[in-house]
Design an enzyme around this catalytic site. Structure first.
Site, mmCIF file in Angstrom:
data_model
loop_
_atom_site.group_PDB
_atom_site.id
_atom_site.type_symbol
_atom_site.label_atom_id
_atom_site.label_comp_id
_atom_site.label_asym_id
_atom_site.label_seq_id
_atom_site.Cartn_x
_atom_site.Cartn_y
_atom_site.Cartn_z
ATOM 1 N NE ARG A 1 -2.513 1.172 3.512
ATOM 2 C CZ ARG A 1 -3.268 1.110 4.875
ATOM 3 N NH1 ARG A 1 -4.502 0.868 4.843
ATOM 4 N NH2 ARG A 1 -2.553 1.235 5.726
ATOM 5 N NE ARG B 1 4.443 27.652 0.174
ATOM 6 C CZ ARG B 1 3.660 27.978 -0.616
ATOM 7 N NH1 ARG B 1 3.777 29.034 -1.539
ATOM 8 N NH2 ARG B 1 2.311 27.621 -0.454
ATOM 9 C CG HIS C 1 2.323 25.143 -5.682
ATOM 10 N ND1 HIS C 1 2.613 26.447 -4.952
ATOM 11 C CD2 HIS C 1 1.027 25.122 -5.129
ATOM 12 C CE1 HIS C 1 1.538 27.077 -4.087
ATOM 13 N NE2 HIS C 1 0.916 26.146 -4.131
ATOM 14 C CE LYS D 1 -2.319 4.863 6.573
ATOM 15 N NZ LYS D 1 -3.496 5.243 7.343
ATOM 16 C CG LEU E 1 -6.241 4.023 3.412
ATOM 17 C CD1 LEU E 1 -5.359 4.777 2.370
ATOM 18 C CD2 LEU E 1 -5.898 4.150 4.758
#
Ligand code: PDD
Length: 279
Positions: free
Chosen positions: A52, A99, A101, A144, A200
């Site tokens: 997973r 920083r 994106h 997740k 999930l």
């Protein structure tokens, strides 16, 4: 190695484990995680958790080189075989000098793991209350992701109403809990929503379905409409840290007779036996 955590190739005391404020995990929530139980020092369904993890990493386009054996070597030294614990593992897209994106050109993932004791969740035996809430999370719930703002706001809204979990409703169907998968017993059949990008794919969920199949407990993977949920004689939520928890009241109305039901009692017993058989 009690109280040591793992960070980027080293085991060190928690207080010394530091990451940069420019880490993309901190700035953007750009990362994924796993929660892996270990009973008496034995990692529970490790292969499934790593599979997973790899799906989550592929889903966010973050390659890492660790193999199953590498992960084992990271987790094992933190375990204590006299305790029930869980490993929390987080992998972020790492430090970037500025920083932005867009992904940086050079990526060195930040890999962090720690180990905590699993305290038995009291509500597992007594049952807990739940609240249905509109699922306002994003469309990639099968990953997740550490970006859990949606989940925590929903969980807190439930806690504010004295409920232990929020049952999330999307397009008229209950999909999962804020940090759990959902099950209902409807007309004597155990039902859980099918895997999709709205939920999930829980490892506990898989184990429950395997146990049901092996013990001739009738089950199906199908959508659960809100009206069907209201007619359920049992509702449960399931996760690695709380295991299988009966919901005895939903939206202020008793579920079944307001006590943990017989299907839960049977499945919980089988689940506990299975756990002990692996430890
Ligand atoms: N969460 N769905 C969501 C949204 C979850 O966060 C979790 C678990 C599950 C159940 O998955 P599993 O059976 O593999 O634990 C389903 C963990 C425990 C957490 O975030 O702490």
């Amino acid at each position: 190695m009690a109280d040591l955590v793992y960070l980027n190739g080293e085991f060190l005391p928690l207080a010394e484990a530091k990451v940069s404020v420019l880490d993309r995990g901190f700035l953007f929530g750009d990362g994924v995680y796993e929660v892996i139980p270990a009973y008496a020092g034995k990692l529970f369904r490790l292969e499934d958790h790593i599979q997973r993890l790899n799906n989550s990493l592929a889903g966010i386009r973050l390659p890492v080189s660790q193999t199953l054996a590498d992960w084992k070597a990271i987790f094992q030294p933190m375990l204590d075989n006299s305790k029930d614990q869980y490993i929390y593992l987080q992998v972020t897209r790492g430090y970037a000098a500025k920083r932005d994106h867009g992904f940086p050109e050079q990526i060195v993932p930040t890999i962090f793991a720690m180990c905590s004791e699993i305290k038995p969740f009291a509500g597992r035996l007594t049952g807990v209350k739940a609240l249905t809430l509109d699922d306002n999370r994003w469309q990639l719930c099968n990953l997740k992701a550490i970006t859990l703002l949606g989940n925590i706001l929903l969980r807190q809204a439930a806690l504010d109403e004295n409920c232990a979990e929020a049952l999330l409703v999307r397009d008229g169907h209950v999909v999962e809990g804020a940090a759990s998968n959902v099950f209902a017993v409807i007309d004597g059949v155990l039902v859980t929503p099918p895997k999709s990008h709205h939920i999930l794919p829980g490892i506990t969920r898989d184990v429950i379905l395997e146990i049901a199949a092996a013990n001739e407990i009738p089950f199906r993977e199908a959508n659960i409409g809100l009206e069907e949920l209201r007619s359920a004689t049992e509702i449960w939520v399931a996760s690695s840290t709380r295991e299988i928890v009966p919901i005895i009241e939903c939206d202020g109305v008793a579920v079944g007779n307001g006590k943990p039901g017989p299907v839960w009692e049977r499945l919980d017993h089988l689940f506990q036996t299975y756990k002990l058989s692996l430890a």
